[in-house]
Write a protein that holds these residues in place. Structure first.
Motif, PDB file in Angstrom:
ATOM      1  N   PHE A  76       0.942   4.046  -2.908  1.00  0.00           N
ATOM      2  CA  PHE A  76       0.687   5.463  -2.678  1.00  0.00           C
ATOM      3  C   PHE A  76       1.809   6.331  -3.220  1.00  0.00           C
ATOM      4  O   PHE A  76       1.569   7.394  -3.792  1.00  0.00           O
ATOM      5  CB  PHE A  76       0.502   5.752  -1.192  1.00  0.00           C
ATOM      6  CG  PHE A  76      -0.771   5.185  -0.612  1.00  0.00           C
ATOM      7  CD1 PHE A  76      -1.887   4.972  -1.399  1.00  0.00           C
ATOM      8  CD2 PHE A  76      -0.847   4.861   0.722  1.00  0.00           C
ATOM      9  CE1 PHE A  76      -3.057   4.455  -0.873  1.00  0.00           C
ATOM     10  CE2 PHE A  76      -2.002   4.348   1.270  1.00  0.00           C
ATOM     11  CZ  PHE A  76      -3.118   4.143   0.465  1.00  0.00           C
ATOM     12  N   VAL A  77       3.058   5.886  -3.061  1.00  0.00           N
ATOM     13  CA  VAL A  77       4.194   6.666  -3.540  1.00  0.00           C
ATOM     14  C   VAL A  77       4.232   6.677  -5.064  1.00  0.00           C
ATOM     15  O   VAL A  77       4.427   7.732  -5.688  1.00  0.00           O
ATOM     16  CB  VAL A  77       5.516   6.118  -2.944  1.00  0.00           C
ATOM     17  CG1 VAL A  77       6.716   6.724  -3.637  1.00  0.00           C
ATOM     18  CG2 VAL A  77       5.572   6.382  -1.451  1.00  0.00           C
TER      19      VAL A  77
ATOM     20  N   LEU B  56      -0.194   9.633  -4.682  1.00  0.00           N
ATOM     21  CA  LEU B  56      -1.187   9.873  -3.641  1.00  0.00           C
ATOM     22  C   LEU B  56      -0.545  10.186  -2.292  1.00  0.00           C
ATOM     23  O   LEU B  56      -1.177  10.764  -1.414  1.00  0.00           O
ATOM     24  CB  LEU B  56      -2.093   8.643  -3.523  1.00  0.00           C
ATOM     25  CG  LEU B  56      -3.476   8.814  -2.925  1.00  0.00           C
ATOM     26  CD1 LEU B  56      -4.263   9.826  -3.732  1.00  0.00           C
ATOM     27  CD2 LEU B  56      -4.197   7.501  -2.888  1.00  0.00           C
ATOM     28  N   ALA B  57       0.719   9.834  -2.133  1.00  0.00           N
ATOM     29  CA  ALA B  57       1.418  10.055  -0.868  1.00  0.00           C
ATOM     30  C   ALA B  57       1.584  11.534  -0.556  1.00  0.00           C
ATOM     31  O   ALA B  57       1.713  11.909   0.611  1.00  0.00           O
ATOM     32  CB  ALA B  57       2.783   9.370  -0.895  1.00  0.00           C
TER      33      ALA B  57
ATOM     34  N   GLN C 160      -0.744   8.966   6.629  1.00  0.00           N
ATOM     35  CA  GLN C 160      -0.365   7.800   5.831  1.00  0.00           C
ATOM     36  C   GLN C 160      -0.013   6.602   6.689  1.00  0.00           C
ATOM     37  O   GLN C 160      -0.311   5.459   6.316  1.00  0.00           O
ATOM     38  CB  GLN C 160       0.815   8.144   4.939  1.00  0.00           C
ATOM     39  CG  GLN C 160       0.479   9.145   3.878  1.00  0.00           C
ATOM     40  CD  GLN C 160       1.698   9.491   3.058  1.00  0.00           C
ATOM     41  OE1 GLN C 160       2.512   8.628   2.778  1.00  0.00           O
ATOM     42  NE2 GLN C 160       1.826  10.744   2.676  1.00  0.00           N
TER      43      GLN C 160
ATOM     44  N   VAL D 258      -3.267   4.981   7.723  1.00  0.00           N
ATOM     45  CA  VAL D 258      -3.946   4.391   6.577  1.00  0.00           C
ATOM     46  C   VAL D 258      -3.266   3.085   6.155  1.00  0.00           C
ATOM     47  O   VAL D 258      -3.922   2.058   5.973  1.00  0.00           O
ATOM     48  CB  VAL D 258      -4.010   5.391   5.398  1.00  0.00           C
ATOM     49  CG1 VAL D 258      -4.530   4.731   4.143  1.00  0.00           C
ATOM     50  CG2 VAL D 258      -4.866   6.584   5.760  1.00  0.00           C
ATOM     51  N   CYS D 259      -1.948   3.114   6.038  1.00  0.00           N
ATOM     52  CA  CYS D 259      -1.223   1.908   5.627  1.00  0.00           C
ATOM     53  C   CYS D 259      -1.320   0.815   6.684  1.00  0.00           C
ATOM     54  O   CYS D 259      -1.482  -0.361   6.355  1.00  0.00           O
ATOM     55  CB  CYS D 259       0.238   2.250   5.342  1.00  0.00           C
ATOM     56  SG  CYS D 259       0.473   3.270   3.876  1.00  0.00           S
TER      57      CYS D 259
ATOM     58  N   ALA E 103       0.834  -1.208   0.000  1.00  0.00           N
ATOM     59  CA  ALA E 103       0.000   0.000   0.000  1.00  0.00           C
ATOM     60  C   ALA E 103       0.863   1.250   0.000  1.00  0.00           C
ATOM     61  O   ALA E 103       0.584   2.208  -0.729  1.00  0.00           O
ATOM     62  CB  ALA E 103      -0.920  -0.005   1.218  1.00  0.00           C
ATOM     63  N   ARG E 104       1.918   1.254   0.786  1.00  0.00           N
ATOM     64  CA  ARG E 104       2.820   2.415   0.824  1.00  0.00           C
ATOM     65  C   ARG E 104       3.480   2.637  -0.540  1.00  0.00           C
ATOM     66  O   ARG E 104       3.540   3.759  -1.030  1.00  0.00           O
ATOM     67  CB  ARG E 104       3.879   2.197   1.916  1.00  0.00           C
ATOM     68  CG  ARG E 104       4.943   3.239   1.955  1.00  0.00           C
ATOM     69  CD  ARG E 104       4.427   4.565   2.426  1.00  0.00           C
ATOM     70  NE  ARG E 104       5.537   5.522   2.459  1.00  0.00           N
ATOM     71  CZ  ARG E 104       5.409   6.787   2.164  1.00  0.00           C
ATOM     72  NH1 ARG E 104       4.240   7.285   1.861  1.00  0.00           N
ATOM     73  NH2 ARG E 104       6.449   7.578   2.201  1.00  0.00           N
TER      74      ARG E 104
ATOM     75  N   SER F 167       1.768   6.174  -7.211  1.00  0.00           N
ATOM     76  CA  SER F 167       0.636   6.875  -7.814  1.00  0.00           C
ATOM     77  C   SER F 167       0.627   8.366  -7.515  1.00  0.00           C
ATOM     78  O   SER F 167      -0.168   9.112  -8.093  1.00  0.00           O
ATOM     79  CB  SER F 167      -0.676   6.262  -7.316  1.00  0.00           C
ATOM     80  OG  SER F 167      -0.854   6.549  -5.949  1.00  0.00           O
TER      81      SER F 167
ATOM     82  N   LEU G  48      -2.311  12.489   0.660  1.00  0.00           N
ATOM     83  CA  LEU G  48      -2.997  11.671   1.662  1.00  0.00           C
ATOM     84  C   LEU G  48      -2.500  11.996   3.072  1.00  0.00           C
ATOM     85  O   LEU G  48      -1.319  11.824   3.375  1.00  0.00           O
ATOM     86  CB  LEU G  48      -2.753  10.188   1.362  1.00  0.00           C
ATOM     87  CG  LEU G  48      -3.490   9.179   2.219  1.00  0.00           C
ATOM     88  CD1 LEU G  48      -4.984   9.261   1.958  1.00  0.00           C
ATOM     89  CD2 LEU G  48      -2.995   7.785   1.908  1.00  0.00           C
TER      90      LEU G  48
END
Length: 94
Positions: free
Chosen positions: A60-61, A65-66, A72, A75-76, A56-57, A63, A69
């Protein structure tokens, strides 16, 4: 005259413990053999959760999104916990 026997705290505690622990007699702990040793099943489910958290991390990086968001870490971690519990439910749930 009272002929009823009195129940003390030790008797009640013993009865409560025997009722609670009666579910352990049938199945035993969920474990599996890996390289000749028995490992508890929660370790594998935790490993799935850790892998999902790292995935997931990275997602996010990659895409982007990090940067947007908030929270983090939470969320992760919650994604990892959800995956671990879902693995436990699907693998050992009844």
């Amino acid at each position: 005259m009272n002929t009823r026997p009195s129940l003390d705290a030790n008797t009640l505690l013993t009865a409560l413990i025997s009722i609670v622990l009666s579910g352990c007699a049938d199945r035993g702990a969920p474990s599996f053999a890996l390289a000749g040793a028995y490992f508890p099943a929660w370790m594998i489910c935790a490993l799935f959760g850790i892998i999902a958290t790292i995935g997931a991390r990275l997602g996010f990086v990659i895409s982007g999104l990090a940067t947007v968001l908030p929270y983090q870490l939470f969320v992760c971690t919650s994604i990892g916990v959800c995956v671990a519990l879902l693995a436990w439910l699907l693998w050992f749930g009844q």
